[in-house]
Design an enzyme around this catalytic site. Structure first.
Site, PDB file in Angstrom:
ATOM      1  N   SER A   1       0.859  -1.189   0.000  1.00 49.25           N
ATOM      2  CA  SER A   1       0.000   0.000   0.000  1.00 49.25           C
ATOM      3  C   SER A   1       0.894   1.238   0.000  1.00 49.25           C
ATOM      4  O   SER A   1       1.643   1.468   0.952  1.00 49.25           O
ATOM      5  CB  SER A   1      -0.872   0.000   1.253  1.00 49.25           C
ATOM      6  OG  SER A   1      -1.379   1.300   1.460  1.00 49.25           O
TER       7      SER A   1
ATOM      8  N   HIS B   1      -1.323  -1.399  -4.181  1.00 48.10           N
ATOM      9  CA  HIS B   1      -2.589  -1.020  -3.545  1.00 48.10           C
ATOM     10  C   HIS B   1      -2.605   0.496  -3.353  1.00 48.10           C
ATOM     11  O   HIS B   1      -1.692   1.072  -2.764  1.00 48.10           O
ATOM     12  CB  HIS B   1      -2.705  -1.744  -2.208  1.00 48.10           C
ATOM     13  CG  HIS B   1      -3.987  -1.537  -1.493  1.00 48.10           C
ATOM     14  ND1 HIS B   1      -5.134  -2.239  -1.792  1.00 48.10           N
ATOM     15  CD2 HIS B   1      -4.328  -0.696  -0.484  1.00 48.10           C
ATOM     16  CE1 HIS B   1      -6.114  -1.856  -0.982  1.00 48.10           C
ATOM     17  NE2 HIS B   1      -5.657  -0.906  -0.181  1.00 48.10           N
TER      18      HIS B   1
ATOM     19  N   ASP C   1      -4.681   3.672  -1.917  1.00 45.86           N
ATOM     20  CA  ASP C   1      -5.753   4.068  -0.999  1.00 45.86           C
ATOM     21  C   ASP C   1      -6.248   5.475  -1.317  1.00 45.86           C
ATOM     22  O   ASP C   1      -5.493   6.441  -1.240  1.00 45.86           O
ATOM     23  CB  ASP C   1      -5.232   4.032   0.442  1.00 45.86           C
ATOM     24  CG  ASP C   1      -5.054   2.599   0.929  1.00 45.86           C
ATOM     25  OD1 ASP C   1      -6.014   1.825   0.828  1.00 45.86           O
ATOM     26  OD2 ASP C   1      -3.942   2.271   1.392  1.00 45.86           O
TER      27      ASP C   1
ATOM     28  N   MET D   1      -8.848   8.353  -0.192  1.00 51.65           N
ATOM     29  CA  MET D   1      -9.667   8.784   0.955  1.00 51.65           C
ATOM     30  C   MET D   1     -10.170  10.205   0.727  1.00 51.65           C
ATOM     31  O   MET D   1      -9.441  11.038   0.190  1.00 51.65           O
ATOM     32  CB  MET D   1      -8.827   8.749   2.235  1.00 51.65           C
ATOM     33  CG  MET D   1      -8.152   7.411   2.485  1.00 51.65           C
ATOM     34  SD  MET D   1      -7.369   7.379   4.096  1.00 51.65           S
ATOM     35  CE  MET D   1      -6.454   5.841   3.988  1.00 51.65           C
TER      36      MET D   1
ATOM     37  N   HIS E   1      -8.384   1.223  -3.946  1.00 50.14           N
ATOM     38  CA  HIS E   1      -9.301   1.034  -2.811  1.00 50.14           C
ATOM     39  C   HIS E   1      -9.958   2.381  -2.508  1.00 50.14           C
ATOM     40  O   HIS E   1      -9.329   3.275  -1.949  1.00 50.14           O
ATOM     41  CB  HIS E   1      -8.475   0.512  -1.625  1.00 50.14           C
ATOM     42  CG  HIS E   1      -9.235   0.333  -0.358  1.00 50.14           C
ATOM     43  ND1 HIS E   1      -8.620   0.152   0.863  1.00 50.14           N
ATOM     44  CD2 HIS E   1     -10.579   0.297  -0.097  1.00 50.14           C
ATOM     45  CE1 HIS E   1      -9.537   0.010   1.808  1.00 50.14           C
ATOM     46  NE2 HIS E   1     -10.733   0.105   1.257  1.00 50.14           N
TER      47      HIS E   1
ATOM     48  N   MET F   1     -12.017   4.662  -0.461  1.00 48.69           N
ATOM     49  CA  MET F   1     -12.636   4.890   0.856  1.00 48.69           C
ATOM     50  C   MET F   1     -13.305   6.253   0.779  1.00 48.69           C
ATOM     51  O   MET F   1     -12.869   7.226   1.404  1.00 48.69           O
ATOM     52  CB  MET F   1     -11.562   4.829   1.954  1.00 48.69           C
ATOM     53  CG  MET F   1     -11.144   3.407   2.278  1.00 48.69           C
ATOM     54  SD  MET F   1      -9.585   3.325   3.151  1.00 48.69           S
ATOM     55  CE  MET F   1      -8.464   3.421   1.779  1.00 48.69           C
TER      56      MET F   1
ATOM     57  N   MET G   1     -11.354  -5.494   5.735  1.00 44.95           N
ATOM     58  CA  MET G   1     -10.563  -4.522   6.498  1.00 44.95           C
ATOM     59  C   MET G   1     -10.260  -5.128   7.861  1.00 44.95           C
ATOM     60  O   MET G   1     -11.171  -5.480   8.609  1.00 44.95           O
ATOM     61  CB  MET G   1     -11.336  -3.211   6.688  1.00 44.95           C
ATOM     62  CG  MET G   1     -11.487  -2.343   5.455  1.00 44.95           C
ATOM     63  SD  MET G   1      -9.966  -1.837   4.625  1.00 44.95           S
ATOM     64  CE  MET G   1      -9.008  -1.124   5.948  1.00 44.95           C
TER      65      MET G   1
ATOM     66  N   GLY H   1      -0.470   1.771   9.674  1.00 49.26           N
ATOM     67  CA  GLY H   1       0.250   1.562  10.934  1.00 49.26           C
ATOM     68  C   GLY H   1      -0.589   1.154  12.137  1.00 49.26           C
ATOM     69  O   GLY H   1      -0.122   1.238  13.265  1.00 49.26           O
TER      70      GLY H   1
ATOM     71  N   ASP I   1      -6.594  -6.203   4.431  1.00 44.12           N
ATOM     72  CA  ASP I   1      -5.968  -4.877   4.450  1.00 44.12           C
ATOM     73  C   ASP I   1      -5.923  -4.328   5.881  1.00 44.12           C
ATOM     74  O   ASP I   1      -6.962  -4.087   6.487  1.00 44.12           O
ATOM     75  CB  ASP I   1      -6.806  -3.957   3.543  1.00 44.12           C
ATOM     76  CG  ASP I   1      -6.184  -2.599   3.335  1.00 44.12           C
ATOM     77  OD1 ASP I   1      -5.060  -2.362   3.822  1.00 44.12           O
ATOM     78  OD2 ASP I   1      -6.829  -1.765   2.667  1.00 44.12           O
TER      79      ASP I   1
ATOM     80  N   GLY J   1       1.218  -1.970   4.134  1.00 48.69           N
ATOM     81  CA  GLY J   1       1.799  -0.638   3.986  1.00 48.69           C
ATOM     82  C   GLY J   1       3.054  -0.490   4.805  1.00 48.69           C
ATOM     83  O   GLY J   1       4.173  -0.610   4.293  1.00 48.69           O
TER      84      GLY J   1
HETATM   85  C1  DX5 Z   1      -6.068   1.815   5.690  1.00 42.50           C
HETATM   86  C2  DX5 Z   1      -5.662   1.428   4.290  1.00 42.50           C
HETATM   87  C3  DX5 Z   1      -4.566   0.441   4.225  1.00 42.50           C
HETATM   88  C4  DX5 Z   1      -3.280   0.877   4.864  1.00 42.50           C
HETATM   89  C5  DX5 Z   1      -2.664  -0.341   5.499  1.00 42.50           C
HETATM   90  O1  DX5 Z   1      -7.256   2.500   5.646  1.00 42.50           O
HETATM   91  O2  DX5 Z   1      -6.767   0.905   3.585  1.00 42.50           O
HETATM   92  O3  DX5 Z   1      -4.338   0.022   2.894  1.00 42.50           O
HETATM   93  O4  DX5 Z   1      -2.358   1.440   3.993  1.00 42.50           O
HETATM   94  O5  DX5 Z   1      -1.544   0.048   6.206  1.00 42.50           O
HETATM   95  P1  DX5 Z   1      -0.783  -0.923   7.211  1.00 42.50           P
HETATM   96  O6  DX5 Z   1      -0.294  -2.085   6.408  1.00 42.50           O
HETATM   97  O7  DX5 Z   1       0.315  -0.059   7.713  1.00 42.50           O
HETATM   98  O8  DX5 Z   1      -1.768  -1.327   8.266  1.00 42.50           O
HETATM   99 ZN    ZN Z   2      -6.463  -0.039   1.556  1.00 44.74          ZN
END
Ligand code: DX5
Ligand code: ZN
Length: 210
Positions: free
Chosen positions: A6, A29, A31, A33, A62, A64, A133, A141, A171, A193
Site C-alpha cells: 500500500s 494497492h 488508498d 480517501m 481502494h 474509501m 478490512m 500503521g 488490508d 503498507g
Molecule cells: C487503511 C488502508 C490500508 C493501509 C494499510 O485504511 O486501507 O491500505 O495502507 O496500512 P498498514 O499495512 O500499515 O496497516
Molecule cells: Zn487499503
C-alpha cells in the site's frame, strides 16, 4: 500469496523511486480517501495517472470515499485495473459492480471491521475481490484486529461451497505473524503498507510475506 504494497506508507515526494523498490510485488494497492467516508485525505486520479507510467503492476484501487459512482471513471481512465469500494457507502452496489465489469475492470467490495459478511451476500457471485478490512479504514500503521480472521475463513468456506471466484484480500496490520494467520484462513492477497515501506530491506519484507 499475492502481495499488494500500500503506497499510503511510501514517501510521496519520491513516489516514482518508491515504486521501483516494490517491483517484486504483483499488485500495487492505492488508498483513496475523501475526508468524509474516512477522517483522512489522500490522492486523486492525477497521481494515479502519473505513477501508471512507471509500473506495469496491477493497480488495485481502494476507494474509501462516499459516492464512489461519481469517481470510478477518472480512476479507470488513470489506469486502475481493480476498483474496490465500500458496502457501507450509500450507492447502488449492484449497478456499480456491473458498470465496472462493462468497463473491463475487476470489481471489489470492502467491509469495515464492524460490518458483517451478510451485507455483501447478494453480490458474492459476481465479485472479483472481497477486501476484508482488518483495521478501521483511514490510516496506516494500526494493529490487526484478530477476530477478522473468522470472516476470512467464512469467505473462504462460502467460496468453496458455492464455487464463487472472488479473491479474498486483507488490508490492515499485516506483518509476518498476521500474514500467516491470514494464509491459514484462506486469504489470497495481503495488502501491507508500513510492514513493507518501513522495512530496511523491502524486497526481503515482500518475500517474507509471500
Ligand atoms: C487503511 C488502508 C490500508 C493501509 C494499510 O485504511 O486501507 O491500505 O495502507 O496500512 P498498514 O499495512 O500499515 O496497516
Ligand atoms: Zn487499503
Amino acid at each position: 500469496m499475492i502481495i499488494a504494497p500500500s503506497i499510503l506508507s511510501a514517501d510521496f515526494s519520491i513516489l516514482k523511486e518508491e515504486i521501483k523498490t516494490i517491483l517484486e510485488a504483483e499488485w500495487i494497492h492505492i488508498d483513496i480517501m475523501d475526508g468524509h467516508f474516512v477522517p483522512n485525505l489522500t490522492i486523486g486520479p492525477d497521481v494515479v495517472k502519473s505513477i501508471r507510467k512507471h509500473s506495469k503492476q496491477v493497480f488495485d484501487t481502494h476507494l474509501m470515499i462516499d459516492e464512489p459512482e461519481k469517481y470510478v471513471d477518472p480512476f479507470i481512465e488513470a489506469g486502475s485495473d481493480h476498483i474496490t469500494f465500500h458496502i457501507e457507502t450509500d450507492t447502488d452496489h449492484d449497478a456499480l459492480i456491473d458498470y465496472l465489469h462493462e468497463k473491463d475492470v475487476k470489481a471489489g467490495l470492502s467491509i469495515k471491521p464492524n460490518t458483517s459478511i451478510q451485507t455483501i451476500q447478494p453480490y458474492l457471485h459476481k465479485l472479483d475481490i472481497i477486501l476484508v478490512m482488518s483495521v478501521e479504514p483511514g490510516f496506516g500503521g494500526q494493529s490487526f484486529i484478530e477476530p477478522m480472521v473468522e470472516k476470512m475463513k467464512k469467505l473462504s468456506r462460502l467460496r468453496k461451497e458455492n464455487d464463487y471466484h472472488y479473491k479474498i484480500v486483507v488490508d490492515g496490520g499485516i506483518n509476518a505473524k498476521t500474514a500467516k494467520q491470514c494464509k491459514d484462513a484462506g486469504v489470497d492477497v495481503l495488502v501491507a503498507g508500513s510492514y513493507i515501506f518501513k522495512a530496511n530491506d523491502r524486497l526481503k519484507a515482500i518475500r517474507c510475506l509471500k
